[in-house]
Design a protein around this motif. Structure first.
Motif, PDB file in Angstrom:
ATOM      1  N   GLY A   1      12.777  -9.764 -70.520  1.00  0.00           N
ATOM      2  CA  GLY A   1      13.691  -9.498 -69.416  1.00  0.00           C
ATOM      3  C   GLY A   1      15.144  -9.750 -69.789  1.00  0.00           C
ATOM      4  O   GLY A   1      16.025  -9.614 -68.960  1.00  0.00           O
ATOM      5  N   ALA A   2      15.386 -10.128 -71.050  1.00  0.00           N
ATOM      6  CA  ALA A   2      16.735 -10.312 -71.597  1.00  0.00           C
ATOM      7  C   ALA A   2      17.525 -11.392 -70.880  1.00  0.00           C
ATOM      8  O   ALA A   2      18.706 -11.227 -70.592  1.00  0.00           O
ATOM      9  CB  ALA A   2      17.520  -8.997 -71.594  1.00  0.00           C
TER      10      ALA A   2
ATOM     11  N   GLU B   1      19.811  -7.225 -77.141  1.00  0.00           N
ATOM     12  CA  GLU B   1      20.330  -6.223 -76.202  1.00  0.00           C
ATOM     13  C   GLU B   1      21.848  -6.317 -76.119  1.00  0.00           C
ATOM     14  O   GLU B   1      22.536  -5.304 -75.989  1.00  0.00           O
ATOM     15  CB  GLU B   1      19.694  -6.391 -74.818  1.00  0.00           C
TER      16      GLU B   1
ATOM     17  N   ALA C   1      23.549   3.998 -70.462  1.00  0.00           N
ATOM     18  CA  ALA C   1      22.962   4.150 -69.124  1.00  0.00           C
ATOM     19  C   ALA C   1      21.480   3.816 -69.162  1.00  0.00           C
ATOM     20  O   ALA C   1      20.962   3.111 -68.283  1.00  0.00           O
ATOM     21  CB  ALA C   1      23.186   5.573 -68.623  1.00  0.00           C
TER      22      ALA C   1
ATOM     23  N   LEU D   1      19.941   1.888 -71.304  1.00  0.00           N
ATOM     24  CA  LEU D   1      19.821   0.451 -71.533  1.00  0.00           C
ATOM     25  C   LEU D   1      20.000  -0.315 -70.222  1.00  0.00           C
ATOM     26  O   LEU D   1      19.263  -1.258 -69.920  1.00  0.00           O
ATOM     27  CB  LEU D   1      20.895   0.034 -72.536  1.00  0.00           C
ATOM     28  N   ALA D   2      20.991   0.109 -69.422  1.00  0.00           N
ATOM     29  CA  ALA D   2      21.265  -0.561 -68.158  1.00  0.00           C
ATOM     30  C   ALA D   2      20.086  -0.396 -67.201  1.00  0.00           C
ATOM     31  O   ALA D   2      19.600  -1.365 -66.622  1.00  0.00           O
ATOM     32  CB  ALA D   2      22.535   0.002 -67.538  1.00  0.00           C
ATOM     33  N   ILE D   3      19.588   0.843 -67.059  1.00  0.00           N
ATOM     34  CA  ILE D   3      18.517   1.084 -66.096  1.00  0.00           C
ATOM     35  C   ILE D   3      17.242   0.374 -66.516  1.00  0.00           C
ATOM     36  O   ILE D   3      16.564  -0.263 -65.707  1.00  0.00           O
ATOM     37  CB  ILE D   3      18.257   2.601 -65.951  1.00  0.00           C
TER      38      ILE D   3
ATOM     39  N   GLY E   1      16.985  -2.255 -68.191  1.00  0.00           N
ATOM     40  CA  GLY E   1      17.141  -3.698 -68.020  1.00  0.00           C
ATOM     41  C   GLY E   1      16.633  -4.150 -66.667  1.00  0.00           C
ATOM     42  O   GLY E   1      15.819  -5.069 -66.565  1.00  0.00           O
ATOM     43  N   GLY E   2      17.095  -3.473 -65.598  1.00  0.00           N
ATOM     44  CA  GLY E   2      16.675  -3.843 -64.252  1.00  0.00           C
ATOM     45  C   GLY E   2      15.187  -3.616 -64.022  1.00  0.00           C
ATOM     46  O   GLY E   2      14.498  -4.450 -63.435  1.00  0.00           O
ATOM     47  N   LEU E   3      14.681  -2.476 -64.530  1.00  0.00           N
ATOM     48  CA  LEU E   3      13.267  -2.156 -64.316  1.00  0.00           C
ATOM     49  C   LEU E   3      12.364  -3.124 -65.076  1.00  0.00           C
ATOM     50  O   LEU E   3      11.314  -3.540 -64.576  1.00  0.00           O
ATOM     51  CB  LEU E   3      12.987  -0.715 -64.760  1.00  0.00           C
TER      52      LEU E   3
ATOM     53  N   ALA F   1      13.036  -6.211 -65.864  1.00  0.00           N
ATOM     54  CA  ALA F   1      13.034  -7.492 -65.159  1.00  0.00           C
ATOM     55  C   ALA F   1      12.036  -7.438 -64.006  1.00  0.00           C
ATOM     56  O   ALA F   1      11.244  -8.375 -63.800  1.00  0.00           O
ATOM     57  CB  ALA F   1      14.431  -7.816 -64.652  1.00  0.00           C
ATOM     58  N   THR F   2      12.031  -6.337 -63.259  1.00  0.00           N
ATOM     59  CA  THR F   2      11.095  -6.202 -62.142  1.00  0.00           C
ATOM     60  C   THR F   2       9.655  -6.220 -62.635  1.00  0.00           C
ATOM     61  O   THR F   2       8.798  -6.912 -62.064  1.00  0.00           O
ATOM     62  CB  THR F   2      11.346  -4.876 -61.406  1.00  0.00           C
TER      63      THR F   2
END
Lengths: 670, 328
Positions: free
Chosen positions: A391-392, A402, A429, A431-433, A435-437, A439-440
């Motif tokens: 989850g970085a 990352e 973009a 990498l950003a998206i 990242g959030g997914l 983590a979820t």
């Protein structure tokens, strides 16, 4: 080189021991020998990474016609060291994992054999050696995957998919490399590399596309990833860990070796294609991981996601190198390789954790787990480290790589080429998206799988796994923490490997230290300080809340019923499941996931207004598989059925076929 | 820009002064966050024609809660106890490295925008795990919703900040702030304006304000953030409340200093720090008032419309980066 060869020999011996010894000694013997093999190989590979010297070996005796060529350079050594690290942990882990039932000879022999081939591929220095090692790897991994086929029929299905994908890929690689060797005038990598600039553009592009097809399918890039979410869950956990932590890496290795080293970088559009594959894979994998409810399937999709991130890095590095930005290319490539190493560590750890849970509860279904934190505290803590790394979160290794990748892409914008800019922007973009997914997905895996109340009897009766499995997990978790807190220690080795990745690649200007410092590019992180600060913050906050209440009896937390909105009884049936946890995101990304759902309401016979039963059905299949593969499989089966009518058992007909074939050959030859 | 950096480097204060500045920033965020929440409540109340609680209500609540005992649900593990601590520590760490009062906080070399973004993510993950720990329906539902929103707002935050980093050729926060100070014209550049809009959307989502979430709801089914923290009481709840207020303070301070860096103390001297503190308070209060006015004038949107809003923010952020690249 000597240590490496001793290690390979020991791994082969471990496979023999696993096949030959009596049942009681089979597993410990094979595991001890393969652990020793990994240690020896690790010593050899680290020596190459530390010194930067390349050493080679040629023997004419082993393989007829061509002989065997082996060579250890920093790029190969990085992959070998990574595999050896995961392999060492897998060897320890396998002792406890296989202890509950007597494992078959094939199972105990195939793990070290698979490991040996994994260690062999990055050292191969000729087309023949490479293809033999590559095919042996496919074969041993297939057999290792089939270990549990008697108990679970799904395994056979997974093995068929895997076998088909890996062999189509291998055929493409073979075709590409033979073409390359033919035009370069020799089959050793050294000869081919010396012809770097002299190949025509269409030829080198053909070679690149053919090999990319094979290597991308091994690396699990969308749309060639379909075998991965089938094979990784069905394999025994040590094998899954090796597949996800080591085998997929070799796809990336192949791309770098052929595209970057042998072909010398080539055209910039090659790398844009790779980055595009990476963007699609990262996004698709992350969305599926967020929606999956099977632990190992979730991890497999997360592998697709992470390999996508690595491919973004490789693609961006190639595009920058083709544009003449050697220093930036080296930086991005270094970041991608760092992420690859980190991924091997935490994904191996997570597969071990999923295996430990399966060992203790008999299930991988998150909807039937829960409450393991109090029953298996050590496994929960180790799985937690893996989940938070992927989850970085700052202080763990996923964050370090990352961050470096983000920095590389950010500074790459200085290249001032529109195509490169677009590639980098898409990469950032993605990498950003993801990242959030991610983590979820891992909050779900950790929170639903390990916290809360148990959702089934088997989860309720779970017991902590034995010390050998914990030791295997602990080794990888230690790696995650060390590379997370002091990522600087890995930089010199990564720098050498990255410089070997592209022909004549320049070393980066990273400042050597404990943290990561880009020196002239202005950017640095000090994870060790961050961790110290966070720990200090936790201690101070804890001290304050322990001392703040005036009365001493208020300073310890009290246990009470959870809030049930006025309801007295709280059961695990009311708890959220992994399916419901993922439901909102699944709705948001319904266009990508295309879930198959059905609601069936049955009414009583007397009245249509009274409901008797409601059944809800939902299944998230791989949309790529449904759209791109099912029609092809359907066509092939149709063709097969059609062909089956031709041989009807009549000897006359077969004689006629033989005669027709002979006439045809004569006509062609004439 | 190089000249500014050199000037900053020449006036570089000692390590103790920098640690002192960091501690001051943490203290400013820890007291400023609850005050900002109180201010937003007051603005809303006044706009609705009510008197409303005093601005210091947030601090009073904290004082009350911290004297009470923590009550934890039966099935919880160590995570329930750790989550509030991690939330507060990550917020404090974010406040320590971000240039809020001075451009030279303690670990200036490591003061990276991405670090701050991932520290915020750390807090979100800790709270979401805490929500799942008790094994109740509401906690899990809240975690699921919060993570869904976070999964889309974090990327928007990251890319919006990237737009600024591309402009400043660095992701180092002091560098970005120094570059913005040196180029006042940047504020009117299209990429900055787009990034600002994207960031405001993110701040609203990350801090759970209307139209994304209603912080004062009392119905469990409509809750997002409040459902997730339903099981906390006493000192644990005090930490969660403080942590959330610190997130708000940190995000507002970040937006204020990235876009309007005027007044920030560069030299690190006592007077400059004081000016920086006052300027930070004024800027953050102005943004908080604006957000409160937005809250009063809009209605909460349906949960499944929130991703559209956030995706809009993400697209704006990507357009901001693209504009920056084209305009170069």
């Amino acid at each position: 080189m000597t240590a490496y060869l001793i290690g390979i020999g020991t791994a082969g011996l471990a496979a023999l021991v696993g096949a030959a010894l009596p049942a009681r000694h089979r597993l410990p013997g094979a595991a001890a020998l393969s652990a020793a093999a990994c240690l020896a190989v690790l010593v050899g590979a680290v020596h190459v990474l530390a010194s930067g010297h390349t050493s080679g070996l040629h023997t004419a005796q082993v393989l007829p016609l061509t002989g065997v060529d082996l060579s250890l350079d920093p790029l190969g050594a990085l992959f070998i060291a990574t595999t050896a690290g995961v392999g060492l942990a897998a060897s320890w882990y396998s002792v406890g994992y296989g202890a509950h039932a007597t494992p078959s000879r094939t199972a105990t022999a195939m793990l070290p054999a698979f490991l040996a081939t994994l260690l062999l591929v990055p050292a191969a220095a000729s087309v023949a050696t490479f293809m033999v090692a590559w095919e042996l790897m496919a074969l041993t991994s297939l057999l290792a995957l089939l270990t549990d086929h008697r108990r679970r029929p799904e395994t056979r299905d997974a093995a068929q998919w895997y076998a088909a994908m890996t062999h189509i890929g291998a055929a493409a690689i073979l075709l590409g490399l033979v073409l390359l060797a033919d035009h370069a005038g020799g089959q050793t990598f050294a000869t081919i590399a010396s012809h770097r600039g002299r190949l025509s553009v269409p030829l080198s592009s053909t070679v690149f596309v053919l090999t990319l097809f094979g290597f991308a399918s091994k690396a699990g890039a969308v749309p060639l990833h379909v075998w991965l979410p089938r094979a990784h869950p069905e394999a025994p956990s040590p094998v899954s860990a090796l597949m996800s932590g080591a085998m997929v890496n070799l796809g990336v290795y192949g791309i770098l070796r052929v595209g970057g080293d042998l072909l010398g970088g080539g055209q910039s559009w090659w790398w844009v294609v790779i980055a595009a594959l990476g963007v699609v894979s990262a996004f698709f994998g992350a969305v599926h991981a967020a929606a999956s409810t099977d632990t190992k399937r979730l991890l497999a999709y997360s592998t697709v996601d992470n390999m996508g991130l690595v491919l973004i890095g490789i693609g961006a590095a190639g595009a920058l190198a083709a544009g003449g930005e050697r220093m930036l290319a080296g930086l991005v490539l270094l970041a991608a390789l760092f992420h690859l190493v980190n991924h091997a560590l935490f994904k191996g750890l997570l597969f071990f954790g999923a295996g430990a849970v399966q060992h203790a509860t008999g299930t991988r279904d998150l909807d039937r787990l829960g409450g393991l934190a109090r029953r298996m505290p050590a496994t929960t803590a180790l799985f937690g480290i893996g989940a938070l790394s992927i989850g970085a979160l700052p202080g763990l290794n996923g964050f370090a790589s990352e961050w470096l990748l983000l920095e590389g892409l950010l500074h790459g914008f200085a290249s001032r080429s529109a195509v490169t800019d677009a590639t980098l922007l898409a990469g950032v973009a993605a990498l950003a998206i993801t990242g959030g997914l991610t983590a979820t997905a891992f909050v779900k895996a950790l929170g639903v799988g390990f916290l809360g109340q148990p959702r089934s009897e088997r989860a309720r009766g779970a017991r902590e796994v034995g010390p050998s499995m914990l030791a295997g997990m602990g080794l990888l978790a230690g790696g995650c923490v060390v590379l997370g807190v002091v990522p600087g220690v890995a930089l010199p080795a990564l720098d050498r490997a990255a410089a070997a990745g592209f022909a004549g690649g320049a070393p980066t200007t990273l400042r050597v230290g404990l943290g990561l410092d880009l020196a002239s590019l202005h950017g640095a992180i000090e994870p060790a300080l961050l961790v110290e600060g966070l720990l200090a913050g936790i201690v101070v906050a804890w001290g304050v809340i322990r001392l703040a209440p005036r009365r001493a009896e208020l300073r310890r937390p009290r246990r009470a019923e959870a809030w049930g909105c006025g309801r007295e009884l709280q059961t695990a049936r009311m708890e959220i499941t992994a399916t419901s946890f993922a439901e909102p995101l699944q709705r948001v990304f319904a266009d990508v996931l295309r879930p198959d759902r059905d609601l069936e309401v049955t009414h009583t016979v007397e009245s249509a207004y009274v409901t008797q039963a409601v059944s809800y059905y939902q299944r998230v299949d791989d949309a790529v598989e449904r759209v791109a593969y099912r029609p092809v499989i359907g066509a092939v089966s149709w063709w097969g059925r059609l062909a089956r009518r031709v041989p009807n058992g009549s000897v006359h007909r077969y004689l006629a076929f033989g005669f027709a074939a002979l006439v045809l050959i004569l006509v062609v030859l004439a | 820009m190089t000249a500014t950096l050199a000037a900053l480097g020449a006036a570089s204060p000692g390590i103790w002064a920098r640690i002192g500045a960091s501690v001051l920033q943490v203290a400013a965020v820890a007291t400023g966050g609850p005050l900002l929440l109180g201010l937003m409540g007051k603005v809303r109340a006044r706009a609705e024609g009510r008197v409303g609680p005093p601005v210091t209500q947030g601090l009073r609540d904290l004082r009350k809660l911290i004297r009470k005992e923590a009550i934890r649900a039966e099935h919880t593990s160590a995570v329930s106890g750790l989550a509030p601590l991690v939330l507060v520590a990550s917020g404090a760490m974010g406040a320590a490295v971000t240039p809020l009062v001075t451009t030279r906080p303690a670990i200036a070399g490591g003061a990276d925008v991405f670090v701050v973004v991932y520290l915020l993510l750390m807090g979100s993950v800790a709270l979401a795990l805490g929500g799942l720990d008790a094994g109740t329906a509401f906690g899990g539902m809240g975690s699921s919703r919060a993570m869904t929103i976070g999964a889309i707002s974090e990327p928007a935050l990251l890319v919006a900040i990237l737009a600024l980093a591309v402009q400043a050729h660095s992701s180092n926060l002091p560098d970005i702030v120094a570059a913005s100070l040196a180029h006042p014209g940047w504020l009117a550049s299209p990429q900055r304006l787009l990034a600002l809009v994207a960031l405001v959307v993110v701040v609203i989502a990350e801090t759970g304000r209307i139209p994304v979430d209603n912080p004062s709801t009392h119905l469990e089914l409509t809750m997002i953030h409040e459902a997730m923290i339903l099981e906390y009481a006493g000192t644990d709840l005090a930490l969660v409340t403080l942590g959330e207020a610190m997130r708000l303070g940190l995000l507002l301070g970040l937006v204020a200093n990235l876009f309007f860096p005027w007044g920030i103390g560069g030299s690190g001297g006592p007077l400059a720090v004081l000016v920086g503190l006052v300027a930070l308070g004024a800027k953050a209060a102005a943004i908080a008032t604006l957000i409160a006015l937005v809250e009063v004038s809009t209605a909460k949107v349906r949960l499944f419309r929130v991703p559209e809003l956030l995706a809009g923010g993400f697209v704006l952020a990507v357009v901001a980066v693209t504009t920056g690249l084209v305009a170069r």
